[in-house]
Design an enzyme around this catalytic site. Structure first.
Site, PDB file in Angstrom:
ATOM      1  N   TYR A   2       0.810  -1.230   0.000  1.00 24.77           N
ATOM      2  CA  TYR A   2       0.000   0.000   0.000  1.00 24.77           C
ATOM      3  C   TYR A   2       0.842   1.277   0.000  1.00 24.77           C
ATOM      4  O   TYR A   2       0.634   2.184   0.811  1.00 24.77           O
ATOM      5  CB  TYR A   2      -0.952   0.022   1.212  1.00 24.77           C
ATOM      6  CG  TYR A   2      -1.715  -1.257   1.432  1.00 24.77           C
ATOM      7  CD1 TYR A   2      -2.471  -1.819   0.395  1.00 24.77           C
ATOM      8  CD2 TYR A   2      -1.712  -1.892   2.670  1.00 24.77           C
ATOM      9  CE1 TYR A   2      -3.169  -3.001   0.605  1.00 24.77           C
ATOM     10  CE2 TYR A   2      -2.411  -3.064   2.882  1.00 24.77           C
ATOM     11  CZ  TYR A   2      -3.136  -3.618   1.842  1.00 24.77           C
ATOM     12  OH  TYR A   2      -3.820  -4.763   2.049  1.00 24.77           O
ATOM     13  N   LYS A  39      19.955  -9.093  22.938  1.00 25.01           N
ATOM     14  CA  LYS A  39      18.830  -8.216  23.264  1.00 25.01           C
ATOM     15  C   LYS A  39      17.612  -9.108  23.484  1.00 25.01           C
ATOM     16  O   LYS A  39      16.518  -8.838  22.995  1.00 25.01           O
ATOM     17  CB  LYS A  39      18.603  -7.194  22.132  1.00 25.01           C
ATOM     18  CG  LYS A  39      17.608  -6.090  22.452  1.00 25.01           C
ATOM     19  CD  LYS A  39      18.015  -5.184  23.617  1.00 25.01           C
ATOM     20  CE  LYS A  39      16.804  -4.408  24.122  1.00 25.01           C
ATOM     21  NZ  LYS A  39      17.094  -3.646  25.361  1.00 25.01           N
ATOM     22  N   ASP A  82      22.222  -2.632  24.738  1.00 28.96           N
ATOM     23  CA  ASP A  82      22.127  -1.233  25.198  1.00 28.96           C
ATOM     24  C   ASP A  82      23.080  -0.993  26.376  1.00 28.96           C
ATOM     25  O   ASP A  82      23.849  -0.032  26.402  1.00 28.96           O
ATOM     26  CB  ASP A  82      20.671  -0.849  25.530  1.00 28.96           C
ATOM     27  CG  ASP A  82      19.938  -1.867  26.394  1.00 28.96           C
ATOM     28  OD1 ASP A  82      20.472  -2.966  26.634  1.00 28.96           O
ATOM     29  OD2 ASP A  82      18.815  -1.560  26.841  1.00 28.96           O
ATOM     30  N   ASP A 131      27.542  -3.836  13.766  1.00 29.79           N
ATOM     31  CA  ASP A 131      27.754  -2.633  12.954  1.00 29.79           C
ATOM     32  C   ASP A 131      27.786  -1.400  13.849  1.00 29.79           C
ATOM     33  O   ASP A 131      28.710  -0.589  13.801  1.00 29.79           O
ATOM     34  CB  ASP A 131      26.624  -2.523  11.925  1.00 29.79           C
ATOM     35  CG  ASP A 131      26.718  -1.243  11.108  1.00 29.79           C
ATOM     36  OD1 ASP A 131      27.828  -0.941  10.628  1.00 29.79           O
ATOM     37  OD2 ASP A 131      25.691  -0.547  10.968  1.00 29.79           O
ATOM     38  N   ASP A 151      31.281   1.083  15.312  1.00 28.16           N
ATOM     39  CA  ASP A 151      31.498   2.534  15.177  1.00 28.16           C
ATOM     40  C   ASP A 151      31.704   3.166  16.550  1.00 28.16           C
ATOM     41  O   ASP A 151      32.556   4.038  16.735  1.00 28.16           O
ATOM     42  CB  ASP A 151      30.295   3.215  14.504  1.00 28.16           C
ATOM     43  CG  ASP A 151      30.405   3.243  12.979  1.00 28.16           C
ATOM     44  OD1 ASP A 151      31.085   2.354  12.416  1.00 28.16           O
ATOM     45  OD2 ASP A 151      29.823   4.148  12.350  1.00 28.16           O
TER      46      ASP A 151
HETATM   47  C1  IPM Z   1      29.799  -1.084   7.428  1.00 29.21           C
HETATM   48  C2  IPM Z   1      28.828  -0.185   6.750  1.00 29.21           C
HETATM   49  C3  IPM Z   1      27.848  -1.012   5.939  1.00 29.21           C
HETATM   50  C4  IPM Z   1      27.144  -1.981   6.850  1.00 29.21           C
HETATM   51  C5  IPM Z   1      26.809  -0.192   5.188  1.00 29.21           C
HETATM   52  C6  IPM Z   1      27.477   0.831   4.300  1.00 29.21           C
HETATM   53  C7  IPM Z   1      25.836  -1.036   4.435  1.00 29.21           C
HETATM   54  O1  IPM Z   1      28.179   0.617   7.678  1.00 29.21           O
HETATM   55  O2  IPM Z   1      30.511  -1.829   6.743  1.00 29.21           O
HETATM   56  O3  IPM Z   1      29.865  -1.057   8.662  1.00 29.21           O
HETATM   57  O4  IPM Z   1      26.223  -1.611   7.567  1.00 29.21           O
HETATM   58  O5  IPM Z   1      27.541  -3.140   6.855  1.00 29.21           O
HETATM   59 MN    MN Z   2      28.956   0.440   9.701  1.00 31.53          MN
END
Ligand code: IPM
Ligand code: MN
Length: 301
Positions: A145, A187, A220, A244, A248
């Site tokens: 939709y 989680k 978390d 992921d 970071d």
């Molecule tokens: C990573 C990147 C990728 C992921 C993205 C760009 C799809 O963030 O390699 O960490 O999420 O795997």
């Molecule tokens: Mn990433």
């Protein structure tokens, strides 16, 4: 002299700056330590997409299959939607070549300031073992939709016993050669099907490695603990999405996501593995010659 056939995909943005810089370093390392790289560069990525409608040629995966390893810069450009660029290049390579481990070491190097107060390089030395082929990154699902009030989107996270066990096994083996500590990111308090399953498989892996110290922590709380007490962690095994995000975060406490490396590994070596910096194409600084190639160099190493 050992020769390695390397497929090089500089890709987009700063990928095209850090990749040649890293290759110079790797070639010099080869001259000093007795190995040689036979590189083949592939001009694939968003420019290729704009010119041809594809991120890489139809037979690209066959071309890559016949190499020892793939060295990737970065993928993405603001005028090409991310789900097109990534699902047209990075993700099919990770999946086709069963690169089911995304290995992400995090270290605080001497001389690099961490945003955390009072941490020393010895306190930040961990490896995130991210599941790289399944989990939350699933093609199963769909939309209904479109554009109406009833619009709906469903995305089916997929965890297989085989996929979960193999990444956990990798993490436990890795921990054996390090501190002997493994932490599982979970989680299972909120995600009612897949995460209790993930925990069951972690308990299974733990039982197979009684000499190792295993704990599971909710993602978390884990995010907070990695910031507050990074020295507590060594090997962390996580699903695709949790790994992921956590990688970071962990790279940030080690001073910069710009220096974090990753290896997309097929541990059985049935297919080539792929090595790439964790950072992206960084369009905001691309073309200025200021991108730091350490993430690419360390990935190459
Ligand atoms: C990573 C990147 C990728 C992921 C993205 C760009 C799809 O963030 O390699 O960490 O999420 O795997
Ligand atoms: Mn990433």
């Amino acid at each position: 002299m050992r020769r390695h056939r390397i497929a090089v995909i500089p890709g987009d943005g700063i990928g095209r700056e850090v990749t040649p810089a890293a290759l110079e370093v790797l070639e010099a390392a080869g001259r000093a330590h007795g190995f040689a790289l036979e590189t083949t560069e592939h001009p694939w990525g968003c420019d290729h997409f704009v010119e041809t409608g594809r991120m890489m040629p139809v037979d690209a995966l066959d071309t890559l299959r016949d190499t020892d390893a793939i060295f990737l810069g970065a993928v993405g450009r603001p005028d090409v939607p991310d789900h097109i660029s990534l699902w047209g290049l990075l993700i099919p390579i990770r999946r086709t070549f069963r690169q089911y481990v995304n290995l992400r070491p995090i270290r605080l190097w001497p001389g690099i300031p961490s945003p955390l107060r009072d941490v020393t390089p010895e306190q930040i030395d961990m490896v995130i073992v991210r599941e790289n082929n399944e989990g939350e990154y699933s093609e199963i699902g769909g939309r209904l939709y479109h554009g109406t009030e009833e619009e709906l989107a469903v995305q089916q996270a997929t965890f297989t016993r085989r996929g979960t066990d193999r990444v956990m096994e990798y993490a436990f083996k890795l921990a054996e050669g390090r501190s002997g500590r493994v932490c599982s990111a979970t989680k299972s308090n909120g995600i009612i099907h897949t995460m209790p399953f993930w925990d069951e498989r972690f308990a299974h892996a733990t039982a197979r490695h009684p000499q190792l110290e295993a704990e599971q922590v909710l993602i978390d709380a884990l995010a907070a603990m990695v910031v507050l007490d990074p020295g507590r962690f060594d090997v962390i095994v996580a699903s695709n999405l949790f790994g992921d995000i956590l990688s970071d975060l962990a790279a940030a406490i080690a001073g910069s996501i710009g220096i974090a490396p990753s290896g997309n590994l097929n541990p059985e070596r049935e297919c080539p593995s792929m090595f790439e910096p964790v950072h992206g194409s960084a369009p905001d600084i691309a073309g200025q010659g200021i991108a730091n190639p350490i993430g690419a160099i360390w990935s190459g190493a």
